[in-house]
Write a protein that holds these residues in place. Structure first.
Motif, PDB file in Angstrom:
ATOM      1  N   LEU A  18     -41.409  67.020  -1.292  1.00 43.17           N
ATOM      2  CA  LEU A  18     -41.855  68.353  -1.676  1.00 43.17           C
ATOM      3  C   LEU A  18     -42.919  68.878  -0.727  1.00 43.17           C
ATOM      4  N   PHE A  19     -43.864  68.009  -0.349  1.00 45.39           N
ATOM      5  CA  PHE A  19     -44.896  68.417   0.603  1.00 45.39           C
ATOM      6  C   PHE A  19     -44.298  68.654   1.981  1.00 45.39           C
ATOM      7  N   ALA A  20     -43.367  67.842   2.393  1.00 43.99           N
ATOM      8  CA  ALA A  20     -42.743  67.994   3.710  1.00 43.99           C
ATOM      9  C   ALA A  20     -41.941  69.286   3.775  1.00 43.99           C
ATOM     10  N   ALA A  21     -41.253  69.644   2.718  1.00 43.14           N
ATOM     11  CA  ALA A  21     -40.452  70.863   2.712  1.00 43.14           C
ATOM     12  C   ALA A  21     -41.343  72.096   2.782  1.00 43.14           C
ATOM     13  N   ALA A  25     -41.435  74.934   6.997  1.00 39.13           N
ATOM     14  CA  ALA A  25     -40.323  75.865   6.827  1.00 39.13           C
ATOM     15  C   ALA A  25     -40.719  77.239   7.374  1.00 39.13           C
ATOM     16  N   PRO A  26     -40.346  77.562   8.628  1.00 44.25           N
ATOM     17  CA  PRO A  26     -40.794  78.821   9.224  1.00 44.25           C
ATOM     18  C   PRO A  26     -40.226  80.062   8.546  1.00 44.25           C
ATOM     19  N   LEU A  27     -39.002  79.999   8.052  1.00 39.13           N
ATOM     20  CA  LEU A  27     -38.429  81.173   7.388  1.00 39.13           C
ATOM     21  C   LEU A  27     -39.075  81.406   6.022  1.00 39.13           C
ATOM     22  N   ALA A  28     -39.456  80.334   5.361  1.00 39.72           N
ATOM     23  CA  ALA A  28     -40.106  80.464   4.060  1.00 39.72           C
ATOM     24  C   ALA A  28     -41.474  81.131   4.205  1.00 39.72           C
ATOM     25  N   LYS A  29     -42.129  80.926   5.336  1.00 40.39           N
ATOM     26  CA  LYS A  29     -43.431  81.559   5.573  1.00 40.39           C
ATOM     27  C   LYS A  29     -43.291  83.062   5.769  1.00 40.39           C
ATOM     28  N   MET A  93     -36.802  72.362  14.737  1.00 38.98           N
ATOM     29  CA  MET A  93     -35.800  71.602  13.983  1.00 38.98           C
ATOM     30  C   MET A  93     -35.786  72.024  12.512  1.00 38.98           C
ATOM     31  N   ALA A  94     -36.953  72.323  11.956  1.00 37.77           N
ATOM     32  CA  ALA A  94     -37.016  72.783  10.567  1.00 37.77           C
ATOM     33  C   ALA A  94     -36.315  74.132  10.418  1.00 37.77           C
ATOM     34  N   LEU A  95     -36.441  74.992  11.420  1.00 41.21           N
ATOM     35  CA  LEU A  95     -35.760  76.289  11.406  1.00 41.21           C
ATOM     36  C   LEU A  95     -34.250  76.099  11.387  1.00 41.21           C
TER      37      LEU A  95
END
Length: 186
Positions: A18-21, A25-29, A93-95
């Motif tokens: 949960l903390f890692a997600a 997350a650039p789109l979530a920001k 990579m998260a993107l």
């Protein structure tokens, strides 16, 4: 002692993803604040990527993009950028993971609305450039509910109900310190 260790290990195992997600997350920001335009190209010489970057140099097109709240994310050869500023490899990579696109050879152009809805503008390997006016038209064609969406407001802390009000001009009485915790018996 063993029970505490197992409990702590279980809590960490459950909470770590949960903390890692949340953290990368650039789109979530950008959710509710801007409309990310994501271009994933096989190389930096891709015609679509070059056309959009060139359009960003034109003041009129740049003003139209800013007016519509567009933020450009580009990924070429696993190197990511946000508005021409390099992203860390982990963020890039998260993107890619966040988009859940799967493997393909061609260029992908995805418009993400303020509400998080994804709209695929291009998904092919023909090498044709994408006209910036197509992007502007796609933003203008978004539903009215998405256009009216605003960034979530931070919640202000509610005053405590049991707190006593002090007289005006008189400083508040300091609170009593909490009692020290009792030692645990094992």
């Amino acid at each position: 002692m063993l029970v505490r260790s197992l409990t702590l290990a279980t809590l960490l195992a459950v909470a770590s993803p949960l903390f890692a997600a949340d953290s990368d997350a650039p789109l979530a920001k950008e959710l509710g604040k801007a409309r990310p335009l994501v271009i994933i190209a096989p190389s930096s010489a891709d015609p679509t990527l070059r056309a959009v970057n060139k359009a960003f140099e034109d003041p009129a097109t740049q003003a139209a993009f800013k007016e519509r709240g567009l933020v450009l994310f580009s990924v070429a050869q696993m190197m990511g950028k946000r508005d021409d500023k390099n992203l860390e490899q982990q963020t890039t990579m998260a993107l890619i993971r966040e988009l859940k696109l799967g493997a393909s050879k061609g260029t992908k152009v995805i418009l993400v609305g303020k509400d998080g809805e994804r709209h695929m503008l291009k998904d092919d390997d023909t090498g044709d450039a994408l006209d910036p006016q197509v992007i502007i038209k796609a933003v203008d064609d978004l539903p009215a509910t998405e256009k009216a969406l605003k960034a979530p407001e931070p919640v202000a802390a509610a005053p405590q109900e049991g707190a006593k009000e002090s007289k005006p001009g008189k400083p508040a009485k300091p609170a009593k310190p909490a009692a020290p915790p009792k030692p645990l018996d094992d």
